[in-house]
Motif scaffolding. Structure first.
Motif, PDB file in Angstrom:
ATOM      1  N   UNK A 233      63.759 -14.599 -72.061  1.00 38.30           N
ATOM      2  CA  UNK A 233      64.260 -16.083 -72.245  1.00 38.30           C
ATOM      3  C   UNK A 233      65.537 -15.519 -71.309  1.00 38.30           C
ATOM      4  N   UNK A 234      65.528 -14.658 -70.616  1.00 38.16           N
ATOM      5  CA  UNK A 234      66.998 -14.981 -69.051  1.00 38.16           C
ATOM      6  C   UNK A 234      66.060 -15.446 -67.885  1.00 38.16           C
ATOM      7  N   UNK A 235      64.688 -15.623 -68.247  1.00 38.40           N
ATOM      8  CA  UNK A 235      63.801 -16.158 -66.837  1.00 38.40           C
ATOM      9  C   UNK A 235      63.503 -14.391 -66.057  1.00 38.40           C
ATOM     10  N   UNK A 236      63.716 -13.278 -66.590  1.00 38.31           N
ATOM     11  CA  UNK A 236      62.854 -12.156 -66.195  1.00 38.31           C
ATOM     12  C   UNK A 236      62.201 -11.337 -67.645  1.00 38.31           C
ATOM     13  N   UNK A 237      61.430 -11.220 -67.155  1.00 39.39           N
ATOM     14  CA  UNK A 237      60.762 -10.015 -68.595  1.00 39.39           C
ATOM     15  C   UNK A 237      61.983  -9.286 -69.300  1.00 39.39           C
ATOM     16  N   UNK A 238      62.729  -8.781 -68.590  1.00 39.16           N
ATOM     17  CA  UNK A 238      64.449  -8.125 -69.473  1.00 39.16           C
ATOM     18  C   UNK A 238      64.741  -8.660 -68.758  1.00 39.16           C
ATOM     19  N   UNK A 239      66.534  -8.530 -69.561  1.00 34.92           N
ATOM     20  CA  UNK A 239      67.822  -8.909 -69.064  1.00 34.92           C
ATOM     21  C   UNK A 239      68.157  -7.740 -67.967  1.00 34.92           C
ATOM     22  N   UNK A 301      53.839 -15.088 -70.844  1.00 37.72           N
ATOM     23  CA  UNK A 301      55.476 -14.884 -70.478  1.00 37.72           C
ATOM     24  C   UNK A 301      55.296 -14.299 -68.518  1.00 37.72           C
ATOM     25  N   UNK A 302      54.512 -13.666 -68.865  1.00 34.96           N
ATOM     26  CA  UNK A 302      55.252 -12.378 -67.145  1.00 34.96           C
ATOM     27  C   UNK A 302      54.208 -12.917 -66.666  1.00 34.96           C
ATOM     28  N   UNK A 303      54.492 -14.793 -65.881  1.00 32.37           N
ATOM     29  CA  UNK A 303      53.821 -15.260 -64.876  1.00 32.37           C
ATOM     30  C   UNK A 303      55.026 -15.874 -64.111  1.00 32.37           C
ATOM     31  N   UNK A 304      54.811 -15.889 -62.933  1.00 35.97           N
ATOM     32  CA  UNK A 304      55.692 -16.534 -61.852  1.00 35.97           C
ATOM     33  C   UNK A 304      56.123 -17.958 -62.613  1.00 35.97           C
ATOM     34  N   UNK A 305      55.336 -19.034 -62.783  1.00 34.89           N
ATOM     35  CA  UNK A 305      54.957 -20.005 -63.295  1.00 34.89           C
ATOM     36  C   UNK A 305      55.777 -20.257 -64.669  1.00 34.89           C
ATOM     37  N   UNK A 306      55.668 -19.717 -65.541  1.00 34.66           N
ATOM     38  CA  UNK A 306      56.530 -19.690 -66.699  1.00 34.66           C
ATOM     39  C   UNK A 306      57.821 -18.905 -66.470  1.00 34.66           C
ATOM     40  N   UNK A 307      58.278 -17.704 -65.891  1.00 33.85           N
ATOM     41  CA  UNK A 307      59.508 -17.497 -65.466  1.00 33.85           C
ATOM     42  C   UNK A 307      60.347 -18.430 -64.318  1.00 33.85           C
ATOM     43  N   UNK A 308      59.957 -18.965 -63.763  1.00 38.72           N
ATOM     44  CA  UNK A 308      60.824 -19.494 -62.629  1.00 38.72           C
ATOM     45  C   UNK A 308      61.181 -21.476 -64.071  1.00 38.72           C
ATOM     46  N   UNK A 309      59.966 -21.286 -64.701  1.00 42.04           N
ATOM     47  CA  UNK A 309      60.076 -22.914 -65.645  1.00 42.04           C
ATOM     48  C   UNK A 309      61.485 -22.128 -66.513  1.00 42.04           C
ATOM     49  N   UNK A 310      61.590 -20.918 -66.641  1.00 46.01           N
ATOM     50  CA  UNK A 310      62.513 -21.011 -67.546  1.00 46.01           C
ATOM     51  C   UNK A 310      64.150 -20.975 -67.487  1.00 46.01           C
TER      52      UNK A 310
END
Length: 406
Positions: A233-239, A301-310
């Motif tokens: 949710x914050x662009x990392x798997x966990x904040x 979710x735990x991919x660079x594409x999704x996390x950077x997309x957030x």
């Protein structure tokens, strides 16, 4: 043949305990970040089931995982383990600080397990005197009696008789207030990296590092409640990964299941050993259906594409909110990170978050509040740019409606 029941909003008032006051419309279908009600009216979903629907509605990876597992095995209880639970636990261990996982069904249950573990660890390693839990005002950790007492909002815990003891509350982002309470009696300090229900208030890096140092100094555990901030949710798997501060225990739920109920507590082997056989349990925790879905959620979710997309989507939200505010002058700031944002009402509109929330619904937008002064957004992490733009167009109309009615 089963009796056909006519479902209307009035049926809720007839058959449900009145602790909720749901909206008048009843959603019946969702796809991505769009929802349709019984009348076929379409809504853009910026609420995400309160930060739960991390991949939106009916995501193909989740539907596939659920339907495949549904044809194999539904439930066993913890007399036996199962493959989806072990796969999911392995991935959580691989991708976080943790070495051991306990599965539950909700954030409250994950927190209950965390607080019980902290108390048991302290008893085993230091003795009965070490039992104080320090939490923070405006915090939220669930609705069981223990977790709601640890939470820093008396309005949620008052009125149910004597509360669990040895729970103290400091002021969030005020390290001196923690120093004033922490002692050799402290077994744990519990906090959210971003206070959710309290108003989308991020911890400062200095505060979080300071709390970690105080816990080390006083031989207390640092428990991070990542029920709302976790799983991308914050662009990392966990904040905690944004802060470089490692907790001793972490709790996760909400986005972990993407809409299927699941929670988890993560910790080290050394701490976990204090929950030996028989000390804690749950009938449904580690359910094969829930774990199969959560594994699909983590994998997606735990991919660079999704996390950077957030983080890219966060900037689009902020740009649109800034533009709306430039015209209507209703917000003092936008707080939060990634897809957990709070638009804070300025002095002129204090106490009126619900007015904006209701106006948004009038214009086909599902939003949230975080207290009386913050409009909260916690949409799907993979919401499309088009859905963001359409949703913000609707939110702008809602803001105009509130402002013009004043």
């Amino acid at each position: 043949m089963a009796e056909h029941i006519q479902v209307t909003r009035s049926l809720f008032d007839d058959v449900m305990v009145p602790n909720y006051a749901p909206a008048k419309m009843i959603p019946v279908k969702g796809r991505g970040s769009r929802v349709w009600d019984q009348e076929g009216r379409e809504y853009v979903d910026f609420a995400g089931g309160i930060a739960v629907s991390s991949l939106g509605h009916c995501h193909p990876a989740m539907v596939s995982a659920l339907t495949e597992q549904a044809g194999k095995l539904w439930h066993l209880s913890n007399v036996l383990t199962n493959e989806p639970a072990l796969r999911l636990a392995s991935k959580l261990v691989q991708q976080t600080f943790a070495e051991k996982v306990f599965f539950a069904n909700s954030g409250a249950e994950a927190n209950e397990a965390a607080f019980k573990l902290a108390r048991r660890w302290a008893l085993d390693t230091h003795g009965e005197h070490k039992q104080d839990i320090i939490s923070f005002s405006k915090s939220f950790h669930g609705r069981t009696f223990f977790t709601v007492t640890v939470g820093g909002q008396a309005s949620y815990s008052d009125g149910f008789g004597p509360k669990p003891g040895a729970v103290l509350h400091a002021e969030f982002n005020n390290l001196d207030s923690v120093k004033a309470l922490i002692s050799e009696r402290t077994c744990a300090v519990v906090l959210e990296p971003i206070q959710g229900e309290g108003g989308i208030i991020p911890a400062t890096k200095e505060f979080l590092a300071g709390v970690r140092a105080l816990c080390d100094e006083h031989q207390a555990l640092l428990v991070m409640d990542e029920v709302q901030t976790g799983v991308g949710r914050t662009g990392q798997l966990y904040a905690y990964m944004n802060y470089g501060v490692i907790p001793d225990i972490l709790t996760t739920a909400k986005s972990l299941g993407g809409g299927f109920p699941i929670g988890a507590m993560l910790t080290s082997t050394e701490i976990a050993k204090h929950l030996k056989v028989g000390t804690h349990g749950t009938t449904y925790g580690g359910n094969p259906l829930a774990c199969a879905v959560a594994e699909a959620v983590i994998d997606t979710i735990n991919t660079p594409e999704v996390l950077q997309g957030v983080l890219a989507k966060e900037q689009l939200f902020r740009q649109r909110l800034d533009a709306i505010n430039e015209q209507y002058q209703v917000f003092s700031e936008v707080r939060g990170k990634g897809m957990l944002l709070g638009a804070v009402l300025n002095e002129q509109y204090q106490g009126r978050a619900r007015d904006f929330f209701l106006a948004a619904a009038d214009h086909g937008l599902m939003a949230l509040v975080a207290g009386v002064n913050v409009v909260r957004f916690a949409p799907s992490l993979v919401i499309t740019e088009q859905d963001i733009q359409d949703g913000m167009d609707r939110f702008e109309k809602a803001v105009a409606q509130v402002v013009n009615a004043a």
